[in-house]
Structure formats: C-alpha cells, structure tokens
Design an enzyme around this catalytic site. Structure first.
Site, PDB file in Angstrom:
ATOM      1  N   HIS A   1     -25.237 -14.951  22.965  1.00 24.08           N
ATOM      2  CA  HIS A   1     -26.006 -15.603  21.900  1.00 24.08           C
ATOM      3  C   HIS A   1     -25.349 -15.295  20.561  1.00 24.08           C
ATOM      4  CE1 HIS A   1     -27.486 -11.465  21.923  1.00 24.08           C
ATOM      5  NE2 HIS A   1     -27.679 -11.660  20.633  1.00 24.08           N
TER       6      HIS A   1
ATOM      7  N   HIS B   1     -21.214 -14.100  15.039  1.00 23.71           N
ATOM      8  CA  HIS B   1     -20.322 -13.793  16.151  1.00 23.71           C
ATOM      9  C   HIS B   1     -21.080 -13.826  17.470  1.00 23.71           C
ATOM     10  CE1 HIS B   1     -22.245  -9.949  15.313  1.00 23.71           C
ATOM     11  NE2 HIS B   1     -21.964  -9.605  16.562  1.00 23.71           N
TER      12      HIS B   1
END
Length: 167
Positions: free
Chosen positions: A38, A108
């Site tokens: 995620h 990220h």
C-alpha cells in the site's frame, strides 16, 4: 484501540507487475507480501475507527482521484521501497493528515526490510529496479486501515473506504 493509517492500494495488475519485477526475492531481506502493499497517506496510531473515519470523510470530501505510478526503488535506513509518483499525492496526503507527522511526507510502497547496519543488502534491488515503472492508474479511493500485530507480521484490514472524485 486499533492502530490506524490511511492508504492507497494499488490495483491487482500493478501488484502483479511489481511481483514479476522482483522475480525471485532475496532471502536475506524480510519481504512484505503483496497483500500488504500500500501507499500510506497518513499514520494515526491507536485511534477510534468511527471517530477517525468521520474526520477523514470530511477531509477527503470532494478531493480529486490522483493519477499514480510506481517507479524505481530507493531505500530508507533498513527499508527497500518503490517511489510513488503522482502530482496530487502530496495534497491528498496533507488532507488525510500527513502534515501532522514530524517527518516530511515521502510517498512510497515498502517492499522489504533489512538490518540498518547492512544497507548493501538492498543494493542489488535498487539496481535491479532502477528502470521499473508501473502503468499509471487513477486512485479512486482511500482506505482507512487497521494494523494488528501477529506472529508473521502485521495484519492489515480495511475498516472503511472513501471514494475520491474521478476526472
């Protein structure tokens, strides 16, 4: 009280492209399984799901769905990750509460962890993934996730989903 964070979840084909790029993961790193991949928008820590969900619903109302793409690998101390590109990501993260955190927001997707004192373990992967680029996708929803500690690593569950405005 569960630990909460908000995130974007990549579509299945993007997850598949990342998994294919990894090919055969190195056993010296602790790899995150694809079902936990995620892009965190904001971390809230222990919090009430209903209260945080109502707060997040107000903050995300009317927000545009950003175009997102995963790119080359990079590292933080002890973490191998993919860069996330998307022009509307920072404003979305601020709306979700990332500006309350002490460190700057760096979008990220965490791939693996390694001992901080052994950064060379990630060098092969930053090189191998230097040219990686996923397809663009429109992130049409934000999820509020719970994180529970379990023996094999954290277990994430979607507590609530928030639709973003599609272009």
């Amino acid at each position: 009280m569960p630990v909460l964070f908000s995130a974007l979840v990549p579509p299945d084909d993007v997850v598949g492209a990342v998994a294919a790029a990894l090919d055969e993961p190195d056993g010296r790193l602790r790899w995150e399984p694809p079902q936990r991949w995620h892009v965190t928008l904001a971390y809230y820590g222990p919090d009430d799901v209903e209260t945080r969900g109502e707060w997040l619903a107000r903050r995300l109302a009317g927000r545009p769905a950003p175009d997102v793409r995963l790119e080359k690998a990079a590292t933080f101390p002890g973490v191998l990750w993919l860069t996330v590109a998307g022009s509307e990501l920072a404003p979305l993260a601020r709306a979700a509460g990332a500006d309350a955190e002490a460190r700057p927001y760096v979008p990220h997707l965490t791939l693996a962890r390694f001992p901080r004192e052994q950064p060379a373990l990630a060098t092969r992967w930053t090189g191998k993934l230097a040219g990686f680029t996923s397809r663009h996708w429109q992130a049409t929803e934000v999820v509020l996730m719970t994180s529970e500690r379990e023996p094999g690593g954290p277990r994430y569950r979607v507590a609530r989903t928030f639709e973003l405005d599609r272009a």
